[in-house]
Design an enzyme around this catalytic site. Structure first.
Site, mmCIF file in Angstrom:
data_model
loop_
_atom_site.group_PDB
_atom_site.id
_atom_site.type_symbol
_atom_site.label_atom_id
_atom_site.label_comp_id
_atom_site.label_asym_id
_atom_site.label_seq_id
_atom_site.Cartn_x
_atom_site.Cartn_y
_atom_site.Cartn_z
ATOM 1 N N ALA A 10 14.947 -7.173 -1.889
ATOM 2 C CA ALA A 10 15.999 -6.156 -1.920
ATOM 3 C C ALA A 10 16.591 -6.001 -0.527
ATOM 4 C CB ALA A 10 15.427 -4.826 -2.395
ATOM 5 N N HIS A 42 -34.601 8.346 8.993
ATOM 6 C CA HIS A 42 -35.476 7.361 9.628
ATOM 7 C C HIS A 42 -36.082 6.425 8.599
ATOM 8 C CE1 HIS A 42 -38.109 5.819 12.724
ATOM 9 N NE2 HIS A 42 -39.132 5.959 11.886
ATOM 10 N N CYS A 102 -2.400 -5.868 1.860
ATOM 11 C CA CYS A 102 -3.802 -5.481 1.777
ATOM 12 C C CYS A 102 -4.502 -6.154 0.598
ATOM 13 C CB CYS A 102 -3.908 -3.959 1.663
ATOM 14 S SG CYS A 102 -5.589 -3.405 1.430
ATOM 15 N N GLU A 160 -11.972 -11.379 13.240
ATOM 16 C CA GLU A 160 -12.602 -11.429 11.913
ATOM 17 C C GLU A 160 -12.602 -12.848 11.357
ATOM 18 O OE1 GLU A 160 -11.694 -6.884 10.356
ATOM 19 O OE2 GLU A 160 -10.227 -8.449 9.947
ATOM 20 N N CYS A 197 -6.725 -6.986 3.724
ATOM 21 C CA CYS A 197 -8.041 -6.356 3.710
ATOM 22 C C CYS A 197 -8.979 -6.859 2.609
ATOM 23 C CB CYS A 197 -7.925 -4.839 3.512
ATOM 24 S SG CYS A 197 -6.359 -4.109 3.959
ATOM 25 N N LYS A 248 -9.882 -10.640 2.611
ATOM 26 C CA LYS A 248 -10.628 -10.847 3.851
ATOM 27 C C LYS A 248 -12.063 -10.347 3.707
ATOM 28 C CE LYS A 248 -10.750 -7.709 6.781
ATOM 29 N NZ LYS A 248 -10.160 -6.669 7.627
ATOM 30 N N GLU A 299 -29.496 6.621 13.017
ATOM 31 C CA GLU A 299 -30.246 7.800 13.488
ATOM 32 C C GLU A 299 -30.126 7.955 15.006
ATOM 33 O OE1 GLU A 299 -34.630 7.822 13.430
ATOM 34 O OE2 GLU A 299 -34.543 5.707 12.883
ATOM 35 N N SER A 345 0.816 -1.214 0.000
ATOM 36 C CA SER A 345 0.000 0.000 0.000
ATOM 37 C C SER A 345 0.855 1.271 0.000
ATOM 38 C CB SER A 345 -0.898 0.008 1.242
ATOM 39 O OG SER A 345 -1.645 -1.177 1.315
ATOM 40 N N GLY A 346 1.817 1.354 0.915
ATOM 41 C CA GLY A 346 2.630 2.563 1.046
ATOM 42 C C GLY A 346 3.615 2.723 -0.104
ATOM 43 N N ALA A 360 -12.358 -0.018 11.315
ATOM 44 C CA ALA A 360 -13.453 -0.985 11.431
ATOM 45 C C ALA A 360 -12.902 -2.367 11.725
ATOM 46 C CB ALA A 360 -14.262 -1.021 10.137
ATOM 47 N N ARG A 397 -8.198 -5.888 22.558
ATOM 48 C CA ARG A 397 -7.510 -5.002 23.507
ATOM 49 C C ARG A 397 -7.271 -3.637 22.845
ATOM 50 N NH1 ARG A 397 -1.953 -4.480 25.078
ATOM 51 N NH2 ARG A 397 -1.373 -5.969 23.484
ATOM 52 N N GLY A 424 -0.289 -11.090 16.189
ATOM 53 C CA GLY A 424 0.407 -9.821 15.958
ATOM 54 C C GLY A 424 1.240 -9.902 14.692
ATOM 55 N N TYR A 467 -8.013 -7.770 15.837
ATOM 56 C CA TYR A 467 -9.102 -7.719 14.858
ATOM 57 C C TYR A 467 -8.980 -8.840 13.840
ATOM 58 C CZ TYR A 467 -6.232 -5.374 11.256
ATOM 59 O OH TYR A 467 -5.280 -5.069 10.320
HETATM 60 C C1 LIG Z 1 -5.530 -10.501 7.345
HETATM 61 C C2 LIG Z 1 -5.334 -9.004 7.320
HETATM 62 C C3 LIG Z 1 -6.427 -8.184 7.231
HETATM 63 C C4 LIG Z 1 -6.258 -6.812 7.217
HETATM 64 N N1 LIG Z 1 -7.373 -6.022 7.119
HETATM 65 C C5 LIG Z 1 -7.244 -4.692 7.067
HETATM 66 C C6 LIG Z 1 -8.392 -3.866 6.911
HETATM 67 O O1 LIG Z 1 -9.528 -4.351 6.868
HETATM 68 N N2 LIG Z 1 -8.209 -2.523 6.832
HETATM 69 C C7 LIG Z 1 -6.965 -1.963 6.886
HETATM 70 O O2 LIG Z 1 -6.853 -0.735 6.788
HETATM 71 N N3 LIG Z 1 -5.854 -2.722 7.049
HETATM 72 C C8 LIG Z 1 -5.970 -4.064 7.129
HETATM 73 N N4 LIG Z 1 -4.846 -4.848 7.250
HETATM 74 C C9 LIG Z 1 -3.528 -4.188 7.394
HETATM 75 C C10 LIG Z 1 -2.982 -3.739 6.047
HETATM 76 O O3 LIG Z 1 -2.937 -4.830 5.170
HETATM 77 C C11 LIG Z 1 -1.589 -3.150 6.248
HETATM 78 O O4 LIG Z 1 -1.656 -2.126 7.209
HETATM 79 C C12 LIG Z 1 -1.042 -2.557 4.951
HETATM 80 O O5 LIG Z 1 -0.974 -3.534 3.941
HETATM 81 C C13 LIG Z 1 0.350 -1.961 5.202
HETATM 82 O O6 LIG Z 1 0.897 -1.506 3.996
HETATM 83 P P1 LIG Z 1 2.478 -1.441 3.821
HETATM 84 O O7 LIG Z 1 2.719 -0.751 2.534
HETATM 85 O O8 LIG Z 1 3.109 -0.916 5.026
HETATM 86 O O9 LIG Z 1 2.955 -2.967 3.741
HETATM 87 P P2 LIG Z 1 2.467 -4.173 2.864
HETATM 88 O O10 LIG Z 1 1.184 -3.917 2.193
HETATM 89 O O11 LIG Z 1 2.572 -5.354 3.745
HETATM 90 O O12 LIG Z 1 3.560 -4.271 1.717
HETATM 91 C C14 LIG Z 1 4.891 -4.613 1.980
HETATM 92 C C15 LIG Z 1 5.435 -5.352 0.772
HETATM 93 O O13 LIG Z 1 6.838 -5.434 0.880
HETATM 94 C C16 LIG Z 1 7.267 -6.696 0.394
HETATM 95 N N5 LIG Z 1 8.602 -6.931 0.964
HETATM 96 C C17 LIG Z 1 8.920 -7.141 2.270
HETATM 97 N N6 LIG Z 1 10.266 -7.208 2.404
HETATM 98 C C18 LIG Z 1 10.801 -7.029 1.168
HETATM 99 C C19 LIG Z 1 12.129 -6.972 0.657
HETATM 100 N N7 LIG Z 1 13.193 -7.070 1.468
HETATM 101 N N8 LIG Z 1 12.301 -6.788 -0.665
HETATM 102 C C20 LIG Z 1 11.227 -6.653 -1.505
HETATM 103 N N9 LIG Z 1 9.959 -6.699 -1.077
HETATM 104 C C21 LIG Z 1 9.736 -6.859 0.249
HETATM 105 C C22 LIG Z 1 6.178 -7.634 0.881
HETATM 106 O O14 LIG Z 1 6.149 -8.823 0.098
HETATM 107 C C23 LIG Z 1 4.933 -6.784 0.684
HETATM 108 O O15 LIG Z 1 4.344 -6.993 -0.576
HETATM 109 C C24 LIG Z 1 -4.965 -6.232 7.261
HETATM 110 C C25 LIG Z 1 -3.848 -7.073 7.350
HETATM 111 C C26 LIG Z 1 -4.029 -8.440 7.384
HETATM 112 C C27 LIG Z 1 -2.834 -9.328 7.469
#
Ligand SMILES: Cc1cc2nc3c(=O)[nH]c(=O)nc-3n(C[C@H](O)[C@H](O)[C@H](O)COP(=O)(O)OP(=O)(O)OC[C@H]3O[C@@H](n4cnc5c(N)ncnc54)[C@H](O)[C@@H]3O)c2cc1C
Length: 461
Positions: free
Chosen positions: A115, A438, A43, A184, A48, A51, A443, A15-16, A343, A207, A264, A180
């Site tokens: 990497a 309503h 995600c 879930e 997300c 799921k 509401e 995502s980031g 949520a 918690r 965790g 969560y």
């Molecule tokens: C089961 C589950 C349900 C979730 N549900 C929700 C939800 O409903 N709503 C919500 O907001 N959040 C949810 N989350 C949390 C959400 O998925 C994360 O907060 C979000 O994906 C974080 O984004 P990120 O970019 O930090 O990391 P990520 O999306 O985890 O991306 C990191 C990427 O880096 C890659 N990577 C790692 N190390 C290396 C490396 N050394 N070299 C190259 N690639 C690498 C990984 O393969 C991965 O693809 C959920 C998480 C899980 C596990």
């Protein structure tokens, strides 16, 4: 020859990372992104999105149950796990392709490799051994499931990663955890027809959430037949023929066809060789960053779960975007981590923003609580044994709404909108002045007039 091969190297296409890469490229930066697994990250691939698809699937059973009271006759609906998983996989593949196309369109070079750092400006791609020199590096490697201490039989236990791809729906499931994700999955498996036991070492699930929410959800889950065991841990998992026997610390043994732990998600810093770059960790296990997501090394940044701030997709995206604006767009941008709405896609759903009752009491002298619990209209004809909870935490001195906590169908949708009001600093009077829609559950948020509990008022008056 250019001093650097790229202006920005992003480690991790989740995502980031994806958002940061795309926005930076849009500002004209030469960007390369490395992903060791699948583009889209947790995600999209195993968080997300899949799921929520499983959540949707699991809720049909309730709809079928409730339909009878509304005059429908249904002939024993049948569920096929493999169809669900195949369709889920198709959607995830579509999304992954869309993410790749967006990055490519923005001019971002994608490399499918792990990497790791070689020095503060050099990253090595383990798939090819190639070295890339970058002016800036963004660490966006996310987090991974943690399975806890090495108990006997841990090799039989799955995490949420594997839960998405089980060959068949287990008939009996034991989920350990109180987060969560644990909650879930317990609700997903139960909704799909499995007999579910949820084991958690603490005194109650979720918690950190408001105590009323924790109690209400637990009670609703138990009413639906989920067996919640608190104050226990799984001490050993034994394989017995085709199933498992989980031995709990309290002496109980639970038979299950699948055991899943959700204990965790520690930040993914292992194997990155942060030491070779001089990047320092934080006490939380994540990478230490300032308010602009800059690490201890000025040209290296980190966003998302790897920083262990608020571990949610929209936060990672916002941090990635802010990083690109700050470094490549000439617009220094901080991300506000207060009042993040969130949520839990349990059954019923939870939506929360802002302070819990306990947190508010720790920070404010006068706190008013408005709370209502009732049986929703839909349940009257369906006969479903369920209640919803709506709660507002209000600063008694200024009338400002400090927190909103909902356990009800579509609570996630409700809290997205309440989040705007709370973030704008809405007062209880503003909420009261809003006309009700309503008949809805929401509401009640604008019609709660009576204070349920008032703290500190007497002392102040
Ligand atoms: C089961 C589950 C349900 C979730 N549900 C929700 C939800 O409903 N709503 C919500 O907001 N959040 C949810 N989350 C949390 C959400 O998925 C994360 O907060 C979000 O994906 C974080 O984004 P990120 O970019 O930090 O990391 P990520 O999306 O985890 O991306 C990191 C990427 O880096 C890659 N990577 C790692 N190390 C290396 C490396 N050394 N070299 C190259 N690639 C690498 C990984 O393969 C991965 O693809 C959920 C998480 C899980 C596990």
């Amino acid at each position: 020859m250019a001093a650097h091969d790229v202006d920005l190297f992003v480690i991790g296409a989740g995502s980031g990372g994806v958002r940061a890469a795309r926005i930076a490229a849009g500002y004209g930066a030469r960007v390369m992104i490395a992903e060791e697994y699948r583009v889209g990250g947790t995600c999209v691939i195993r968080g997300c999105v899949p799921k929520k698809l499983l959540v949707y699937a699991s809720r049909f059973s309730l709809d079928f149950e409730e339909a009878a009271g509304y005059g429908w006759t249904l002939h024993a609906p049948a569920f096929d796990w493999s169809t669900l998983i195949a369709n889920k996989d198709k959607e995830i593949a579509r999304l992954e392709a869309a993410y790749m196309a967006t990055l490519q369109k923005a001019g971002v070079a994608i490399v499918k490799s792990r990497a790791m750092f070689e020095d503060p400006h050099t990253v090595r791609l383990t798939a090819t051994g190639e070295r890339v020199r970058a002016a800036h590096i963004l660490i966006a490697t996310g987090a991974s499931p943690h399975q806890g201490p090495a108990i006997p039989g841990l090799e039989h236990v799955i995490s949420s990663n594997e839960a998405f791809d089980l060959p068949e729906l287990p008939r009996r499931v034991l989920v350990q955890g109180g987060s969560y994700i644990a909650v879930e999955f317990a609700c997903i498996f139960a909704g799909l027809g499995a007999k579910v036991t949820l084991v958690y070492r603490g005194d109650n699930i979720l918690r950190g959430f408001d105590d009323d929410v924790r109690e209400h959800l637990r009670e609703q889950m138990e009413r639906r037949g989920i067996h919640v065991i608190t104050g226990n841990i799984v001490a050993a998992v034994e394989k017995v023929k085709t199933h498992f026997c989980a031995h709990l610390s309290g002496g109980q043994s639970i038979t299950a066809d699948q055991v899943m732990f959700a204990l965790g998600r520690p930040p993914n810093v292992f194997g990155l060789r942060l030491d070779l770059a001089g990047v320092k960790g934080a006490g939380t296990g994540g990478i230490a960053v300032d308010e602009y997501s800059r690490t201890s090394v000025p040209h290296i940044y980190a966003v998302g779960d790897v920083t262990n701030r608020v571990n949610l997709t929209p936060v990672a995206i916002r941090e990635g975007h802010a990083f690109a604006d700050t470094v490549f767009g000439g617009k220094p941008t901080r991300v506000d981590h207060t009042n993040v709405p969130t949520a839990v896609f349990s059954e019923p759903e939870v939506g929360v923003i802002g302070l819990t009752e306990t947190q508010a009491l720790g920070r404010f002298g006068r706190v008013d609580i408005y709370k209502t619990m009732f049986r929703p209209l839909k349940a009257m004809l369906s006969g479903r044994d369920t209640t919803v909870l709506l709660k507002l935490v209000v600063d008694g001195a200024t009338d400002r709404v400090l927190g909103c906590h909902i356990v009800a169908p579509d609570a996630g949708e409700m809290i997205q909108l309440m989040g705007i009001a709370v973030n704008m600093g809405a007062s209880k009077a503003d909420i009261d002045a809003t006309m009700a829609v309503h008949p809805t559950i929401a509401e009640e948020l604008v019609t709660m007039r009576t204070v349920s509990k008032s703290y500190g008022r007497e002392a102040a008056e």
